[in-house]
Design an enzyme around this catalytic site. Structure first.
Site, PDB file in Angstrom:
ATOM      1  N   ASN A 199     -42.207 -70.333 -34.345  1.00  0.00           N
ATOM      2  CA  ASN A 199     -42.415 -71.267 -33.244  1.00  0.00           C
ATOM      3  C   ASN A 199     -42.036 -72.680 -33.689  1.00  0.00           C
ATOM      4  O   ASN A 199     -42.534 -73.178 -34.686  1.00  0.00           O
ATOM      5  CB  ASN A 199     -43.909 -71.224 -32.854  1.00  0.00           C
ATOM      6  N   ARG A 206     -50.024 -84.874 -45.807  1.00  0.00           N
ATOM      7  CA  ARG A 206     -49.126 -84.587 -46.926  1.00  0.00           C
ATOM      8  C   ARG A 206     -48.075 -85.679 -47.184  1.00  0.00           C
ATOM      9  O   ARG A 206     -47.366 -85.644 -48.177  1.00  0.00           O
ATOM     10  CB  ARG A 206     -48.448 -83.226 -46.710  1.00  0.00           C
ATOM     11  N   TYR A 220     -22.194-123.002 -51.500  1.00  0.00           N
ATOM     12  CA  TYR A 220     -23.419-122.727 -50.748  1.00  0.00           C
ATOM     13  C   TYR A 220     -23.443-123.627 -49.524  1.00  0.00           C
ATOM     14  O   TYR A 220     -23.467-124.853 -49.640  1.00  0.00           O
ATOM     15  CB  TYR A 220     -24.684-122.966 -51.594  1.00  0.00           C
ATOM     16  N   TYR A 271     -32.222-128.974 -48.738  1.00  0.00           N
ATOM     17  CA  TYR A 271     -33.679-128.929 -48.893  1.00  0.00           C
ATOM     18  C   TYR A 271     -34.126-130.068 -49.791  1.00  0.00           C
ATOM     19  O   TYR A 271     -33.614-130.234 -50.910  1.00  0.00           O
ATOM     20  CB  TYR A 271     -34.036-127.578 -49.525  1.00  0.00           C
ATOM     21  N   GLU A 328     -50.563 -67.974 -35.719  1.00  0.00           N
ATOM     22  CA  GLU A 328     -50.450 -68.957 -36.796  1.00  0.00           C
ATOM     23  C   GLU A 328     -50.423 -68.256 -38.155  1.00  0.00           C
ATOM     24  O   GLU A 328     -51.026 -67.185 -38.325  1.00  0.00           O
ATOM     25  CB  GLU A 328     -51.617 -69.955 -36.722  1.00  0.00           C
ATOM     26  N   ASN A 352     -43.263 -82.951 -42.833  1.00  0.00           N
ATOM     27  CA  ASN A 352     -44.646 -82.890 -43.313  1.00  0.00           C
ATOM     28  C   ASN A 352     -44.863 -83.713 -44.576  1.00  0.00           C
ATOM     29  O   ASN A 352     -45.955 -84.181 -44.833  1.00  0.00           O
ATOM     30  CB  ASN A 352     -45.053 -81.436 -43.569  1.00  0.00           C
ATOM     31  N   ALA A 399     -48.258 -87.112 -31.175  1.00  0.00           N
ATOM     32  CA  ALA A 399     -47.978 -88.013 -32.302  1.00  0.00           C
ATOM     33  C   ALA A 399     -49.259 -88.641 -32.841  1.00  0.00           C
ATOM     34  O   ALA A 399     -49.270 -89.770 -33.300  1.00  0.00           O
ATOM     35  CB  ALA A 399     -47.013 -89.109 -31.852  1.00  0.00           C
ATOM     36  N   GLY A 429     -46.005 -70.797 -37.153  1.00  0.00           N
ATOM     37  CA  GLY A 429     -46.518 -69.787 -36.236  1.00  0.00           C
ATOM     38  C   GLY A 429     -45.433 -68.747 -36.003  1.00  0.00           C
ATOM     39  O   GLY A 429     -44.257 -69.079 -35.843  1.00  0.00           O
TER      40      GLY A 429
HETATM   41  C1  UD1 Z   1     -47.640 -76.204 -35.141  1.00  0.00           C
HETATM   42  C2  UD1 Z   1     -47.778 -74.894 -34.330  1.00  0.00           C
HETATM   43  C3  UD1 Z   1     -47.004 -73.793 -35.049  1.00  0.00           C
HETATM   44  C4  UD1 Z   1     -45.551 -74.181 -35.228  1.00  0.00           C
HETATM   45  C5  UD1 Z   1     -45.462 -75.536 -35.954  1.00  0.00           C
HETATM   46  C6  UD1 Z   1     -44.031 -76.022 -35.926  1.00  0.00           C
HETATM   47  C7  UD1 Z   1     -49.970 -74.981 -33.273  1.00  0.00           C
HETATM   48  C8  UD1 Z   1     -51.350 -74.484 -33.313  1.00  0.00           C
HETATM   49  N1  UD1 Z   1     -49.174 -74.543 -34.230  1.00  0.00           N
HETATM   50  O1  UD1 Z   1     -48.288 -76.022 -36.376  1.00  0.00           O
HETATM   51  O2  UD1 Z   1     -47.071 -72.597 -34.293  1.00  0.00           O
HETATM   52  O3  UD1 Z   1     -44.872 -73.190 -35.959  1.00  0.00           O
HETATM   53  O4  UD1 Z   1     -46.255 -76.536 -35.291  1.00  0.00           O
HETATM   54  O5  UD1 Z   1     -43.885 -77.201 -36.668  1.00  0.00           O
HETATM   55  O6  UD1 Z   1     -49.604 -75.712 -32.374  1.00  0.00           O
HETATM   56  N2  UD1 Z   1     -51.116 -83.261 -33.329  1.00  0.00           N
HETATM   57  C9  UD1 Z   1     -51.825 -84.138 -32.539  1.00  0.00           C
HETATM   58  N3  UD1 Z   1     -53.149 -83.932 -32.374  1.00  0.00           N
HETATM   59  C10 UD1 Z   1     -53.807 -82.895 -32.933  1.00  0.00           C
HETATM   60  C11 UD1 Z   1     -53.074 -82.008 -33.724  1.00  0.00           C
HETATM   61  C12 UD1 Z   1     -51.725 -82.201 -33.904  1.00  0.00           C
HETATM   62  O7  UD1 Z   1     -51.275 -85.100 -32.002  1.00  0.00           O
HETATM   63  O8  UD1 Z   1     -55.018 -82.788 -32.709  1.00  0.00           O
HETATM   64  C13 UD1 Z   1     -49.669 -83.490 -33.506  1.00  0.00           C
HETATM   65  C14 UD1 Z   1     -49.319 -83.822 -34.944  1.00  0.00           C
HETATM   66  O9  UD1 Z   1     -49.370 -85.218 -35.172  1.00  0.00           O
HETATM   67  C15 UD1 Z   1     -47.923 -83.254 -35.055  1.00  0.00           C
HETATM   68  C16 UD1 Z   1     -47.907 -82.088 -34.088  1.00  0.00           C
HETATM   69  O10 UD1 Z   1     -48.991 -82.309 -33.202  1.00  0.00           O
HETATM   70  O11 UD1 Z   1     -46.938 -84.187 -34.648  1.00  0.00           O
HETATM   71  C17 UD1 Z   1     -48.009 -80.736 -34.752  1.00  0.00           C
HETATM   72  O12 UD1 Z   1     -49.244 -80.628 -35.438  1.00  0.00           O
HETATM   73  P1  UD1 Z   1     -49.360 -79.935 -36.842  1.00  0.00           P
HETATM   74  O13 UD1 Z   1     -50.775 -80.032 -37.296  1.00  0.00           O
HETATM   75  O14 UD1 Z   1     -48.312 -80.421 -37.756  1.00  0.00           O
HETATM   76  O15 UD1 Z   1     -49.071 -78.396 -36.440  1.00  0.00           O
HETATM   77  P2  UD1 Z   1     -48.636 -77.231 -37.400  1.00  0.00           P
HETATM   78  O16 UD1 Z   1     -49.798 -76.765 -38.183  1.00  0.00           O
HETATM   79  O17 UD1 Z   1     -47.428 -77.632 -38.143  1.00  0.00           O
HETATM   80 CA    CA Z   2     -46.296 -79.614 -38.628  1.00  0.00          CA
END
Ligand code: UD1
Ligand code: CA
Length: 467
Positions: free
Chosen positions: A174, A19, A371, A392, A159, A232, A13, A144
């Site tokens: 994924n 976005r 009131y 008041y 990816e 997103n 998180a 992915g």
């Molecule tokens: C990721 C998956 C992808 C999958 C998709 C599903 C990877 C490389 N790819 O892509 O295969 O289909 O989710 O939604 O894992 N986050 C961190 N720290 C970081 C990066 C991300 O905490 O350094 C957290 C983000 O806040 C988010 C989650 O991880 O909650 C997913 O990251 P995001 O960048 O949205 O991954 P996707 O590109 O969507």
């Molecule tokens: Ca995502």
């Protein structure tokens, strides 16, 4: 040790969610009446005890901690978002190393506790290294892709950006939700190398690392792709909100609540409503509200953080905020219980009556246009139309006390601090500035005098042209 106690979870998180175009961290945005991360933690806590959940925070780390810190989960701060693999790797010191680990995303609020349980069960049954949730999408853009080997195992996750034209045709994607053998996770997560193109450390690469040394990865394919919708941007946020509220209404109906035109009502995730209560169209019931059994909530009413006991009737278009309403009371239509009120059993609050920080006793009535602020009103009191508490003085708020059985005549002005003692009677149109003793009549206006014949004389003069 049972399986629950050896199950841990890591919730990613840390991302800002570019976005969303927001100053607020994505996981703090709300859908279905609570933050995205709260939904994920609610689902996780159904199978994992909070102290075995690690939340990776980054953007607005303090705000996120404040929001969910009370649950007893642990936090790891990722100062630089270097990818999902990096986010998991930095939890090594904080996360449990035994049993299995669930990997979840904080921006997937629709995932249910049932599905998490199914994932854990599937992983346990298969005995494989990891099981991940996948689904088939008509439009898999951005996700992915799942590459299967000849024997049906998951061989790799590619990816979108790195996929070949053939891999882009794969519709199985994924979800980012995994259940993995903890020992293998901690053995291999540190070995993931940064992606050549982006420089990020992709958690998804662990699948190939496991496969290379003969460990099997399987998938739990979900029929309903809506559960893994990752938020997103705000259009997806609105879609998640719609789905969560529809689910909530559906659950309440299965539990014995009648909801009229359920697609028009908006009920937050934490709200509880008792059996045989009827909820009208266009109502909004939010926060920590609890509504009892056999109640009616009229169309267009808004109820926030309030407790409504059994058998309460709330008419159309009422607002009730941080208040309690005891059994059998009748509110509205068109009443406003602004904040911090306690309405007693069987009391009636009618149209255009506003209550603020008021205790309104059992069986008392204020049926029209009043009131009542900072008031303590006893049982069996009748508050006439147009009664106003002047609470008041421009600087301070003062209390109006109305004891049991008092009759307040219409259009009375009660200048606080003031006390109307038990059983007293206030003449209509009075301005009351001093205490009225028990059993007395409080008369705070000049007496009426009639001028005999005055009107007749006036008319006769007009006719004769004397005006
Ligand atoms: C990721 C998956 C992808 C999958 C998709 C599903 C990877 C490389 N790819 O892509 O295969 O289909 O989710 O939604 O894992 N986050 C961190 N720290 C970081 C990066 C991300 O905490 O350094 C957290 C983000 O806040 C988010 C989650 O991880 O909650 C997913 O990251 P995001 O960048 O949205 O991954 P996707 O590109 O969507
Ligand atoms: Ca995502």
């Amino acid at each position: 040790m049972n399986s629950e106690s050896t199950l841990s979870a890591i919730v990613l998180a840390a991302g800002l969610g570019t976005r969303m175009k927001s100053r607020k961290a994505k996981v703090l945005h709300e859908a279905g009446g609570q933050a995205l991360l709260e939904h994920v933690l609610d689902a996780a806590e159904a199978t994992v005890s909070p102290e075995r959940i690690v939340v990776v925070i980054g953007h607005q780390a303090e705000e996120v901690r404040k929001r969910v810190g009370g649950r007893g989960c642990r936090f790891v701060t990722q100062t630089e978002q270097r990818g999902t693999g990096h986010a998991v790797a930095i939890c090594a010191g904080e996360a449990a190393k035994d049993g299995r680990t669930l990997l979840l995303y904080g921006d997937c609020p629709l995932l249910t506790a049932d599905t998490i349980a199914r994932l854990v069960a599937a992983q346990a049954k298969s005995g494989c290294a990891a099981t991940l949730i996948t689904t088939l999408l008509d439009d898999p853009t951005g996700y992915g892709r799942i590459v299967r080997s000849a024997d049906g195992a998951v061989a790799a996750i590619v990816e979108h950006k790195a996929a070949t034209p053939e891999q882009l045709q794969i519709r199985e994607i994924n979800s980012g939700i995994y259940c993995i053998d903890s020992a293998l996770l901690w053995k291999f997560v540190g070995e993931i190398v940064p992606n050549a193109a982006s420089g990020e450390i992709y958690l998804t690469d662990i699948v190939e690392l496991l496969g290379a040394v003969g460990h099997r990865v399987e998938a739990l394919v979900l029929e309903d792709p809506s559960e893994i919708l990752g938020i997103n941007h705000r259009v997806e946020l609105a879609e998640a909100d719609r789905i969560l509220r529809a689910r909530k209404a559906r659950q309440l109906m299965f539990d014995g609540v009648t909801i009229l035109q359920p697609e028009t009502v908006s009920i937050d995730a934490r709200v509880r409503i008792g059996q045989d209560t009827v909820i009208g169209p266009l109502t909004q019931i939010s926060g920590s509200t609890v509504i009892g059994e056999d109640c009616r909530v009229g169309a267009g009413s808004v109820i926030r953080d309030s407790v409504i006991a059994d058998g309460v009737e709330i008419g159309e278009y009422c607002f009730i905020g941080t208040s309690t309403v005891a059994s059998g009371a009748r509110i509205g239509p068109f009443s406003r219980l602004r904040q911090d009120n306690q309405v007693g059993a069987g009391a009636h609050i009618g149209n255009f009556v506003e209550l603020k920080k008021t205790v309104f006793g059992a069986g008392s009535k204020a049926m029209h246009l009043a009131y009542l602020g900072d008031s303590v009103i006893g049982a069996g009191v009748n508050v006439g139309a147009g009664t106003i508490t002047c609470n008041y003085d421009g600087t301070h708020k003062h209390t109006t006390t109305i004891e049991d059985g008092v009759f307040v005549g219409s259009n009375s002005t009660l200048v606080a601090p003031v006390k109307l003692e038990q059983g007293s009677y206030i003449a209509a149109g009075s301005v009351i500035t001093d205490a009225v003793p028990s059993g007395a009549l409080g008369l705070g206006r000049s007496r009426q005098s009639n001028k005999e014949g005055w009107a007749d004389k006036k008319r006769a003069e007009s006719k004769a042209g004397k005006s």
